[in-house]
Motif scaffolding. Structure first.
Motif, mmCIF file in Angstrom:
data_model
loop_
_atom_site.group_PDB
_atom_site.id
_atom_site.type_symbol
_atom_site.label_atom_id
_atom_site.label_comp_id
_atom_site.label_asym_id
_atom_site.label_seq_id
_atom_site.Cartn_x
_atom_site.Cartn_y
_atom_site.Cartn_z
ATOM 1 N N PHE A 22 -5.702 11.365 -4.555
ATOM 2 C CA PHE A 22 -6.609 10.012 -4.121
ATOM 3 C C PHE A 22 -5.030 8.639 -4.067
ATOM 4 O O PHE A 22 -4.009 8.219 -4.016
ATOM 5 C CB PHE A 22 -7.251 10.034 -3.570
ATOM 6 C CG PHE A 22 -7.873 8.968 -3.116
ATOM 7 C CD1 PHE A 22 -7.597 8.431 -1.887
ATOM 8 C CD2 PHE A 22 -8.257 7.891 -4.557
ATOM 9 C CE1 PHE A 22 -8.186 7.534 -1.243
ATOM 10 C CE2 PHE A 22 -8.598 6.025 -3.392
ATOM 11 C CZ PHE A 22 -8.673 6.724 -2.580
ATOM 12 N N GLU A 23 -5.204 9.066 -5.526
ATOM 13 C CA GLU A 23 -3.939 8.193 -6.588
ATOM 14 C C GLU A 23 -2.797 7.906 -5.937
ATOM 15 O O GLU A 23 -2.161 7.039 -5.877
ATOM 16 C CB GLU A 23 -4.563 8.698 -8.021
ATOM 17 C CG GLU A 23 -4.333 7.072 -9.088
ATOM 18 C CD GLU A 23 -4.608 7.369 -10.361
ATOM 19 O OE1 GLU A 23 -4.000 6.374 -10.962
ATOM 20 O OE2 GLU A 23 -5.180 7.974 -10.896
ATOM 21 N N ALA A 24 -2.498 9.202 -6.518
ATOM 22 C CA ALA A 24 -1.007 9.120 -5.424
ATOM 23 C C ALA A 24 -0.767 8.199 -3.835
ATOM 24 O O ALA A 24 0.310 8.063 -3.680
ATOM 25 C CB ALA A 24 -0.783 10.304 -5.480
ATOM 26 N N LEU A 25 -1.654 8.456 -3.292
ATOM 27 C CA LEU A 25 -1.628 8.155 -1.823
ATOM 28 C C LEU A 25 -1.833 6.820 -2.250
ATOM 29 O O LEU A 25 -0.821 5.988 -1.401
ATOM 30 C CB LEU A 25 -2.730 8.802 -1.026
ATOM 31 C CG LEU A 25 -3.250 8.051 0.229
ATOM 32 C CD1 LEU A 25 -1.579 7.634 1.369
ATOM 33 C CD2 LEU A 25 -3.652 8.201 1.517
ATOM 34 N N VAL A 26 -2.074 5.757 -2.630
ATOM 35 C CA VAL A 26 -3.036 4.821 -2.469
ATOM 36 C C VAL A 26 -1.492 4.314 -3.746
ATOM 37 O O VAL A 26 -0.669 3.488 -3.276
ATOM 38 C CB VAL A 26 -3.742 4.430 -3.816
ATOM 39 C CG1 VAL A 26 -4.262 3.387 -4.480
ATOM 40 C CG2 VAL A 26 -5.172 4.633 -2.752
ATOM 41 N N ALA A 27 -0.705 5.020 -4.644
ATOM 42 C CA ALA A 27 -0.113 4.329 -5.521
ATOM 43 C C ALA A 27 1.335 3.874 -4.352
ATOM 44 O O ALA A 27 2.009 3.570 -4.256
ATOM 45 C CB ALA A 27 0.687 5.140 -6.369
ATOM 46 N N ARG A 28 1.420 5.225 -3.433
ATOM 47 C CA ARG A 28 2.399 5.346 -2.031
ATOM 48 C C ARG A 28 2.310 4.056 -1.387
ATOM 49 O O ARG A 28 3.199 3.663 -1.123
ATOM 50 C CB ARG A 28 2.701 6.277 -1.552
ATOM 51 C CG ARG A 28 3.451 7.660 -2.321
ATOM 52 C CD ARG A 28 3.466 8.580 -1.397
ATOM 53 N NE ARG A 28 2.063 10.090 -0.707
ATOM 54 C CZ ARG A 28 1.472 10.292 -1.305
ATOM 55 N NH1 ARG A 28 2.305 10.676 -2.662
ATOM 56 N NH2 ARG A 28 1.411 10.780 -1.133
ATOM 57 N N ILE A 29 1.092 4.046 -1.321
ATOM 58 C CA ILE A 29 0.802 2.719 0.101
ATOM 59 C C ILE A 29 1.161 1.231 -0.552
ATOM 60 O O ILE A 29 1.816 0.611 0.139
ATOM 61 C CB ILE A 29 -0.621 2.430 0.018
ATOM 62 C CG1 ILE A 29 -1.202 3.673 1.539
ATOM 63 C CG2 ILE A 29 -0.910 1.179 0.669
ATOM 64 C CD1 ILE A 29 -3.013 3.942 1.414
#
Length: 174
Positions: free
Chosen positions: A41-48
């Motif tokens: 989830f943190e990686a998804l937010v980081a990509r956004i």
């Protein structure tokens, strides 16, 4: 600590050093503590956040930080969608210690006002059904559930939801 004092709440653009990093950090820590979500989830937010930071058009995309007593306490992003005239509301968060102050409604309201002024006709968002407080805000703004689908993400079995809001055109003054 005095409990009844008035807290200073404000929403501003996410344009100060540390804002974007805080968004990633706060999402990772908050969702892990609250729901046990893993670093996917943190990686998804980081990509956004990275996509926004690397190439956003300030006329059609923006991000906001909510502060309480001068400390970051929430955020939301609005980015261009995959179709012309459609925007995406992304990564709404209110820190647990700041909940109940109306920050989520303030952030979403700012986001939708910007979307109208930027000429969008529709705003979409993707969320998960476990995020009941956020869903309540979206419903209050007139979003409707378009569809939902079970998925396994962030270390859990979840139900993803797509929500849609058709915007009224901004009324020109004059």
């Amino acid at each position: 600590m005095q409990q009844d004092r008035q807290r200073e709440v404000r929403v501003r653009r996410a344009d100060q050093p540390g804002d974007l990093g805080w968004v990633v950090l706060a999402h990772g820590e908050t969702y892990h503590r609250q729901f046990g979500w893993n670093t996917e989830f943190e990686a998804l937010v980081a990509r956004i956040v990275a996509d926004y930071a690397g190439a956003h058009d300030p006329r059609t995309e923006a991000a906001w930080i909510a502060e309480v007593d001068g400390e970051r306490a929430g955020c939301v992003f609005l980015v261009s969608g995959d179709e012309p005239g459609v925007a995406k509301l992304r990564i709404l968060l209110v820190a647990p210690e700041a909940r109940g102050l109306g920050l989520g409604r303030l952030l979403v309201g700012e986001c939708l006002s910007f979307a109208r002024a930027a000429g969008y006709g529709r705003v979409t968002l993707w969320t998960n059904d476990v995020l009941a407080s956020a869903r309540h805000i979206y419903e209050g703004e007139g979003f409707t559930l378009a569809d939902e689908e079970r998925h396994h993400s962030f270390g859990h079995d979840l139900v993803g939801q797509n929500w849609v809001l058709d915007l009224e055109p901004a009324v020109a003054a004059g």
